[in-house]
Design a protein around this motif. Structure first.
Motif, short mmCIF file in Angstrom:
data_model
loop_
_atom_site.label_atom_id
_atom_site.label_comp_id
_atom_site.label_asym_id
_atom_site.label_seq_id
_atom_site.Cartn_x
_atom_site.Cartn_y
_atom_site.Cartn_z
N GLU A 60 0.83 -1.20 0.00
CA GLU A 60 0.00 0.00 0.00
C GLU A 60 0.87 1.26 0.00
N LYS A 61 1.89 1.27 0.83
CA LYS A 61 2.80 2.42 0.88
C LYS A 61 3.48 2.63 -0.47
N LYS A 64 0.88 4.03 -3.01
CA LYS A 64 0.62 5.44 -2.71
C LYS A 64 1.81 6.32 -3.13
N SER A 68 1.67 9.23 -5.94
CA SER A 68 2.06 10.59 -5.59
C SER A 68 3.08 11.13 -6.59
N ALA A 98 -0.14 0.84 -9.11
CA ALA A 98 -0.30 2.28 -8.99
C ALA A 98 -0.87 2.88 -10.27
N GLU A 158 -5.54 8.78 1.57
CA GLU A 158 -6.18 7.48 1.40
C GLU A 158 -5.95 6.99 -0.02
N LEU A 159 -5.85 5.71 -0.18
CA LEU A 159 -5.74 5.11 -1.50
C LEU A 159 -7.15 4.99 -2.05
#
Length: 182
Positions: A60-61, A64, A68, A98, A158-159
């Motif tokens: 998840e990180k 994200k 970004s 992503a 939040e994703l």
């Protein structure tokens, strides 16, 4: 030259079958399920790549972080189709996801491909942005915006997957067939 364009409708009709489709958007279902797994299974292993385990929270990180980076690209640069130099590593998998979460299609590029082949693929697919873990020759790829994926960037947002219509492209796959050209 053979080009395969893949849309959610294509995946559903070839891999799921139209009668089993609950929603009209396979990718939205996939991303929703993945998002749920990321939230529920944060401390569990999501991937094992070359004997190294990566947790859902790390995935998840990573997703994200790459989203970004994509959002940092100026709006006048098209991001509908994104080239990804693919290898068997965490950054590649996080990049693929992503790109889907951001609502774009990816164009896989071979790590060992000659520069000319990759440039031909990128041009034919209408790619402006490339994600690559390896350093690409800036002179050869001067017409492209290149992102080196930083999967450790701390992002508080939040994703939230971008809506993908059933006719949107998911990926564009080039094969050489008997010609040797993409």
């Amino acid at each position: 030259m053979y080009i395969q364009f893949c849309t959610p409708a294509h995946i559903c009709s070839h891999y799921i079958g139209p009668t089993l489709l609950v929603k009209d958007n396979f990718v939205s279902m996939f991303l929703d399920d993945l998002l749920s797994s990321l939230r529920i299974n944060g401390d569990r292993n999501a991937f094992c790549i070359k004997d190294e385990f990566y947790k859902y929270s790390e995935l998840e990180k990573g997703i994200k972080s790459i989203i970004s980076q994509l959002e940092d690209i100026p709006d006048d640069i098209p991001k509908g189709r994104i080239g990804i130099v693919c290898s068997d590593d965490f950054e590649t998998y996080a990049s693929l996801l992503a790109v889907w979460f951001s609502g774009s299609a990816y164009v896989p590029l071979g790590l060992q491909n000659p520069v000319e082949r990759n440039l031909s693929i990128l041009t034919a697919a209408g790619v402006s942005v490339i994600i690559s873990k390896i350093q690409l020759d800036p002179q050869s790829y001067s017409n492209f915006t290149i992102i080196q994926p930083n999967t450790s960037r701390e992002i508080d947002a939040e994703l939230d997957p971008t809506a993908i219509a059933k006719d949107d492209l998911l990926y564009i796959l080039f094969t050489s067939g008997s010609t040797g050209n993409p």
